[in-house]
Design a protein around this motif. Sequence first.
Motif, PDB file in Angstrom:
ATOM      1  N   ALA A   1     -37.925  16.227 -69.930  1.00 19.84           N
ATOM      2  CA  ALA A   1     -37.066  16.382 -68.757  1.00 19.84           C
ATOM      3  C   ALA A   1     -36.472  17.783 -68.794  1.00 19.84           C
ATOM      4  O   ALA A   1     -35.788  18.149 -69.748  1.00 19.84           O
ATOM      5  CB  ALA A   1     -35.964  15.335 -68.759  1.00 19.84           C
TER       6      ALA A   1
ATOM      7  N   GLU B   1     -33.255   6.800 -69.414  1.00 20.72           N
ATOM      8  CA  GLU B   1     -32.643   5.959 -70.436  1.00 20.72           C
ATOM      9  C   GLU B   1     -32.643   4.496 -70.014  1.00 20.72           C
ATOM     10  O   GLU B   1     -32.945   3.614 -70.818  1.00 20.72           O
ATOM     11  CB  GLU B   1     -31.219   6.429 -70.725  1.00 20.72           C
ATOM     12  CG  GLU B   1     -31.180   7.728 -71.484  1.00 20.72           C
ATOM     13  CD  GLU B   1     -29.784   8.278 -71.679  1.00 20.72           C
ATOM     14  OE1 GLU B   1     -28.818   7.756 -71.073  1.00 20.72           O
ATOM     15  OE2 GLU B   1     -29.652   9.262 -72.433  1.00 20.72           O
TER      16      GLU B   1
ATOM     17  N   TYR C   1     -37.672  10.461 -74.251  1.00 19.49           N
ATOM     18  CA  TYR C   1     -37.725  11.748 -73.584  1.00 19.49           C
ATOM     19  C   TYR C   1     -37.055  12.819 -74.434  1.00 19.49           C
ATOM     20  O   TYR C   1     -36.280  12.527 -75.347  1.00 19.49           O
ATOM     21  CB  TYR C   1     -37.043  11.684 -72.211  1.00 19.49           C
ATOM     22  CG  TYR C   1     -35.543  11.521 -72.292  1.00 19.49           C
ATOM     23  CD1 TYR C   1     -34.709  12.625 -72.246  1.00 19.49           C
ATOM     24  CD2 TYR C   1     -34.961  10.270 -72.449  1.00 19.49           C
ATOM     25  CE1 TYR C   1     -33.340  12.483 -72.351  1.00 19.49           C
ATOM     26  CE2 TYR C   1     -33.610  10.121 -72.542  1.00 19.49           C
ATOM     27  CZ  TYR C   1     -32.792  11.228 -72.494  1.00 19.49           C
ATOM     28  OH  TYR C   1     -31.442  11.080 -72.612  1.00 19.49           O
TER      29      TYR C   1
ATOM     30  N   VAL D   1     -31.803  11.788 -66.262  1.00 22.40           N
ATOM     31  CA  VAL D   1     -31.677  11.362 -67.660  1.00 22.40           C
ATOM     32  C   VAL D   1     -31.215   9.910 -67.727  1.00 22.40           C
ATOM     33  O   VAL D   1     -31.746   9.118 -68.509  1.00 22.40           O
ATOM     34  CB  VAL D   1     -30.733  12.306 -68.436  1.00 22.40           C
ATOM     35  CG1 VAL D   1     -30.343  11.729 -69.781  1.00 22.40           C
ATOM     36  CG2 VAL D   1     -31.389  13.668 -68.608  1.00 22.40           C
TER      37      VAL D   1
ATOM     38  N   ASN E   1     -34.853  16.291 -73.585  1.00 26.61           N
ATOM     39  CA  ASN E   1     -34.186  17.004 -72.505  1.00 26.61           C
ATOM     40  C   ASN E   1     -34.158  18.495 -72.841  1.00 26.61           C
ATOM     41  O   ASN E   1     -33.654  18.890 -73.889  1.00 26.61           O
ATOM     42  CB  ASN E   1     -32.768  16.459 -72.336  1.00 26.61           C
ATOM     43  CG  ASN E   1     -32.148  16.897 -71.037  1.00 26.61           C
ATOM     44  OD1 ASN E   1     -32.839  17.234 -70.089  1.00 26.61           O
ATOM     45  ND2 ASN E   1     -30.836  16.876 -70.988  1.00 26.61           N
TER      46      ASN E   1
ATOM     47  N   SER F   1     -33.851  20.382 -67.289  1.00 24.49           N
ATOM     48  CA  SER F   1     -32.599  20.257 -66.564  1.00 24.49           C
ATOM     49  C   SER F   1     -31.697  21.455 -66.813  1.00 24.49           C
ATOM     50  O   SER F   1     -32.040  22.373 -67.554  1.00 24.49           O
ATOM     51  CB  SER F   1     -31.873  18.976 -66.998  1.00 24.49           C
ATOM     52  OG  SER F   1     -31.510  19.064 -68.358  1.00 24.49           O
TER      53      SER F   1
ATOM     54  N   ALA G   1     -39.362  16.162 -64.485  1.00 25.50           N
ATOM     55  CA  ALA G   1     -39.794  15.469 -65.696  1.00 25.50           C
ATOM     56  C   ALA G   1     -41.312  15.401 -65.686  1.00 25.50           C
ATOM     57  O   ALA G   1     -41.923  15.130 -64.658  1.00 25.50           O
ATOM     58  CB  ALA G   1     -39.210  14.063 -65.754  1.00 25.50           C
TER      59      ALA G   1
ATOM     60  N   CYS H   1     -29.811  16.231 -62.380  1.00 21.57           N
ATOM     61  CA  CYS H   1     -30.401  16.210 -63.720  1.00 21.57           C
ATOM     62  C   CYS H   1     -29.792  15.086 -64.557  1.00 21.57           C
ATOM     63  O   CYS H   1     -30.499  14.395 -65.288  1.00 21.57           O
ATOM     64  CB  CYS H   1     -30.189  17.549 -64.415  1.00 21.57           C
ATOM     65  SG  CYS H   1     -30.987  18.945 -63.578  1.00 21.57           S
ATOM     66  N   HIS H   2     -28.488  14.904 -64.432  1.00 21.19           N
ATOM     67  CA  HIS H   2     -27.817  13.825 -65.166  1.00 21.19           C
ATOM     68  C   HIS H   2     -28.323  12.466 -64.688  1.00 21.19           C
ATOM     69  O   HIS H   2     -28.498  11.548 -65.490  1.00 21.19           O
ATOM     70  CB  HIS H   2     -26.300  13.922 -65.003  1.00 21.19           C
ATOM     71  CG  HIS H   2     -25.720  15.171 -65.590  1.00 21.19           C
ATOM     72  ND1 HIS H   2     -25.690  15.429 -66.941  1.00 21.19           N
ATOM     73  CD2 HIS H   2     -25.159  16.248 -64.993  1.00 21.19           C
ATOM     74  CE1 HIS H   2     -25.122  16.600 -67.153  1.00 21.19           C
ATOM     75  NE2 HIS H   2     -24.807  17.122 -65.982  1.00 21.19           N
TER      76      HIS H   2
END
Length: 64
Positions: free
Chosen positions: A3, A20, A26, A16, A28, A5, A49, A12-13
Motif C-alpha cells: 500500500a 486490515e 500488507y 489501510v 505500507n 500512501s 495498493a 490512505c488511512h
Amino acid sequence: VVAFSHPLCTDCHQLVATLEAAGRRYVNIDVRARPELARKYGIALVPTAVAVAIDGTVTARLAG
C-alpha cells in the motif's frame, strides 16, 4: 500487498483500515520517505495498493 500512501492522506488511512478489516497482509510505504519505490512501481497517486509477487512483479492493482 503493498500500500503506497502519505501520512496526511485520509483516503490512505481508509485503505489501510480496509486491508486490515479484510485480513490482508500488507506493507505500507510512505511515498514521501521512499519516492524511489513509488517510481519503480509507477505510483502517480495515493492511495494505491498493488499485489506484488516474491520476484517483485506486480500481479494486480487493487486500488488507485
